[in-house]
Design an enzyme around this catalytic site. Structure first.
Site, PDB file in Angstrom:
ATOM      1  N   ARG A   1      47.603  10.329 -66.577  1.00  0.00           N
ATOM      2  CA  ARG A   1      47.891  10.202 -65.148  1.00  0.00           C
ATOM      3  C   ARG A   1      49.162  10.990 -64.865  1.00  0.00           C
ATOM      4  O   ARG A   1      49.841  11.456 -65.791  1.00  0.00           O
ATOM      5  CB  ARG A   1      47.977   8.758 -64.662  1.00  0.00           C
ATOM      6  CG  ARG A   1      48.329   7.689 -65.631  1.00  0.00           C
ATOM      7  CD  ARG A   1      49.714   7.776 -66.155  1.00  0.00           C
ATOM      8  NE  ARG A   1      50.686   7.930 -65.093  1.00  0.00           N
ATOM      9  CZ  ARG A   1      51.887   8.429 -65.247  1.00  0.00           C
ATOM     10  NH1 ARG A   1      52.287   8.856 -66.451  1.00  0.00           N
ATOM     11  NH2 ARG A   1      52.738   8.537 -64.257  1.00  0.00           N
ATOM     12  N   GLY A   2      49.501  11.123 -63.590  1.00  0.00           N
ATOM     13  CA  GLY A   2      50.610  11.984 -63.201  1.00  0.00           C
ATOM     14  C   GLY A   2      50.009  13.290 -62.703  1.00  0.00           C
ATOM     15  O   GLY A   2      49.174  13.895 -63.380  1.00  0.00           O
ATOM     16  N   ALA A   3      50.437  13.727 -61.525  1.00  0.00           N
ATOM     17  CA  ALA A   3      49.789  14.869 -60.878  1.00  0.00           C
ATOM     18  C   ALA A   3      49.760  16.122 -61.765  1.00  0.00           C
ATOM     19  O   ALA A   3      48.690  16.716 -61.965  1.00  0.00           O
ATOM     20  CB  ALA A   3      50.467  15.147 -59.528  1.00  0.00           C
TER      21      ALA A   3
ATOM     22  N   ARG B   1      39.818  11.997 -59.187  1.00  0.00           N
ATOM     23  CA  ARG B   1      40.834  11.303 -58.378  1.00  0.00           C
ATOM     24  C   ARG B   1      41.127  12.183 -57.163  1.00  0.00           C
ATOM     25  O   ARG B   1      41.324  13.386 -57.294  1.00  0.00           O
ATOM     26  CB  ARG B   1      42.118  11.034 -59.190  1.00  0.00           C
ATOM     27  CG  ARG B   1      41.848  10.087 -60.375  1.00  0.00           C
ATOM     28  CD  ARG B   1      43.142   9.536 -60.947  1.00  0.00           C
ATOM     29  NE  ARG B   1      43.742   8.541 -60.069  1.00  0.00           N
ATOM     30  CZ  ARG B   1      44.953   8.030 -60.262  1.00  0.00           C
ATOM     31  NH1 ARG B   1      45.684   8.426 -61.279  1.00  0.00           N
ATOM     32  NH2 ARG B   1      45.438   7.132 -59.418  1.00  0.00           N
TER      33      ARG B   1
ATOM     34  N   GLN C   1      53.586   1.561 -64.468  1.00  0.00           N
ATOM     35  CA  GLN C   1      53.992   2.821 -65.102  1.00  0.00           C
ATOM     36  C   GLN C   1      55.488   2.845 -65.394  1.00  0.00           C
ATOM     37  O   GLN C   1      55.921   3.489 -66.357  1.00  0.00           O
ATOM     38  CB  GLN C   1      53.625   4.013 -64.211  1.00  0.00           C
ATOM     39  CG  GLN C   1      52.140   4.301 -64.095  1.00  0.00           C
ATOM     40  CD  GLN C   1      51.514   3.607 -62.902  1.00  0.00           C
ATOM     41  OE1 GLN C   1      52.025   2.606 -62.408  1.00  0.00           O
ATOM     42  NE2 GLN C   1      50.402   4.137 -62.424  1.00  0.00           N
TER      43      GLN C   1
ATOM     44  N   ASP D   1      52.354  13.355 -55.496  1.00  0.00           N
ATOM     45  CA  ASP D   1      50.960  13.697 -55.791  1.00  0.00           C
ATOM     46  C   ASP D   1      50.436  14.770 -54.843  1.00  0.00           C
ATOM     47  O   ASP D   1      49.509  15.505 -55.177  1.00  0.00           O
ATOM     48  CB  ASP D   1      50.083  12.452 -55.726  1.00  0.00           C
ATOM     49  CG  ASP D   1      50.357  11.569 -56.935  1.00  0.00           C
ATOM     50  OD1 ASP D   1      51.322  10.784 -56.884  1.00  0.00           O
ATOM     51  OD2 ASP D   1      49.650  11.715 -57.947  1.00  0.00           O
TER      52      ASP D   1
END
Lengths: 345, 345
Positions: free
Chosen positions: A47-49, A90, A197, A238
């Site tokens: 995860r994480g842009a 996503r 997170q 994001d």
């Protein structure tokens, strides 16, 4: 760089650190199919842009490798199908689409008709995206250092470190660069419900970096600013709209409003690949709704009574007027963002 | 009234519903010693400002019963010692001190010298406090009904229902009274980290009352107000200063700031026993710091890496300027609160 590797290409396989299991277990998962990458992005193995952008690019490399196509058109059709699958994993972070578009544009510009040359080009472009991400993050960090005063008490939301990127980090990259430049810091780590997170990942990274920090609940920022003292907030992004409106992890907007009420600077740190000039404002950004059980369960532990419903928006939009500056690898943008972001790009 | 009982006196013992175990288990604990009551308040077997006030009063009744004193002075000395112990259990909610002071004042005004008559007076006063709390809450609820529009979407923080009081509830009492008066409602239940009083307790109560609701993370209020629509916020209070500054569960101040930025009314509902005219502002209110493991663990599950520290302030102060009105059993106070609260009392 980090002793752990969020994402790496290993002889035809993509290896990713399973972030669902941290900090209790450090487990690497291996993937060979693009639909597995889409699933890993959706399930938040990664995860994480910036990190999911790189993962999607490698997903296309896996699609290229597995495609039985014997000609250019057939291979491009297979890649486009994989790109659709990956893009749908996503919706909010633009880096996913950005990376897919970048690879597909590269494919279309390859002069050769030979499918294997295209396959090589896809992998090389994915590797370039990953390598550039690390360099970009280091530059974001350096650019942000002057904004961090010595002795700064910082609130950070979600995770934006090596785990959210290919390496180094965006907002956490700024914190890290400031620390590496000799500044004393204390980071208040928003735990970041529902996926924690901050509690699970950011504290794990800060501990390895020896950066002083304490985990706090997301609702404590008003207390911290009014009773303890906070010098700045810094978060990742994001998607950033042309006007500076910023989509980021749920709770970011609340933090920005609390900072604004206290006159505390509120910074966004992100690569320019997160800036989406195709949209005018945050109103156009789709907010992903994730499963209710991320709120009602914690692992196997049920938090709520049976049958209670929950709402789980994964992101919110912070209007540009609450953002002091946006730190990118190309420099720092200040309001009005329509002008400053356009001139950076 | 509720089918469960938060606190009740049963033939020389105090029975309390163990709120640490809800919603998974409904277990009643029995207490016979004042130091056990202090421990139960500290450990949050019982919580909520009005409920801990009643518990402390019954703690004095247990102290009176157990005291071997043969004369008035000896008994008063024993009661004062128990009151000190109970008062120290939690510092922020004024109802604890209020209830202890009320019982001790009653003791000192009993005309009889006979210790057993004083013992009876202590128990009667504790029972009066408990009985009045229920009546007071019902009146708070009725007073608040006109502030709740039909179809209201409401954000509620922490737990303020039957479980936070002797019965019925304060802020949840207003919601309940509005619902019982035929209004359509939807309650967004802030889960309320770290102890999850919203996810565990408020949803449990709302479900039994059949009031539509969904649990949300505390960081989602900005999203809800900007993208979904929220008509009002309502919370309880642990202490209200003369000027209206309000101490309540951590995260309340953040919610108030978010509401203020969106022009959403923000109401506090509490009995007048929560109003502390002895202090001018919230600056004088002590904020309890609770153990870090309430943030770093969830039951047996460790959330953070080993050795990570956490900060756990249990309350925050919402400045009066962000509070639309304070709903009490004696009526609704509007700004300026120095005048309106003083005239209510």
């Amino acid at each position: 760089l980090a002793e752990y590797q969020t994402i790496s290409w290993e002889a035809g396989r993509l290896r990713m650190l399973d972030q669902r299991l941290l900090p209790a277990e450090t487990v690497y998962q291996y993937y060979t199919r693009p639909e597995e990458i889409a699933g890993a992005i959706r399930d938040m193995v990664i995860r994480g842009a910036p990190a999911i952008g790189a993962a999607a690019a490698f997903g296309l490399a896996l699609a290229a490798e597995r495609s039985p196509a014997q000609d250019r058109d057939g291979l491009i059709t297979d890649l486009e199908q994989a790109a659709r699958l990956l893009r749908a994993a996503r919706p909010t972070a633009v880096n996913l689409s950005w990376a897919l578009d970048r690879v597909m544009n590269k494919v279309k510009s390859v002069p050769a008709d030979e499918p294997d040359q295209i396959r090589v080009a896809v992998l090389e472009e994915a590797q370039a995206i990953a390598a550039e991400d690390v360099a970009v993050n280091r530059q974001i960090g350096l650019n942000g250092v002057p904004l961090v005063p010595d002795g700064a008490r910082i609130i950070h939301h979600c995770n934006t470190g090596s785990l959210a990127t290919v390496d180094y980090g965006t907002a956490l990259g700024v914190i890290r660069a400031a620390y590496e430049n000799g500044k004393n810091l204390h980071v208040f780590v928003d735990e970041t419900r529902p996926r924690l997170q901050g509690a699970r990942l950011t504290s794990w990274e800060l501990k390895r970096l020896n950066i002083p920090h304490s985990v706090v609940v997301d609702g404590s920022s008003g207390y911290l600013m009014s009773r303890v003292g906070v010098d700045l907030c810094i978060v990742g992004a994001d998607r950033v709209a042309s006007n500076g409106d910023t989509a980021n992890k749920i709770g970011t907007y609340n933090l920005a409003l609390v900072a604004y009420a206290h006159g505390v600077p509120f910074y966004v740190a992100c690569p320019t690949s997160t800036i989406d000039l195709s949209i005018k404002s945050g109103d156009e950004i789709e907010i992903e709704q994730r499963p209710a059980d991320e709120v009602t369960f914690l692992g196997e532990v049920q938090l709520t009574p049976d049958g209670v419903s929950a709402s789980n928006p994964a992101f919110d939009i912070t209007p540009a007027r609450y953002i002091t500056a946006i730190i990118t690898e190309r420099g720092i943008a200040y309001p009005p963002y329509e002008e400053s972001l356009a001139s950076l790009l």
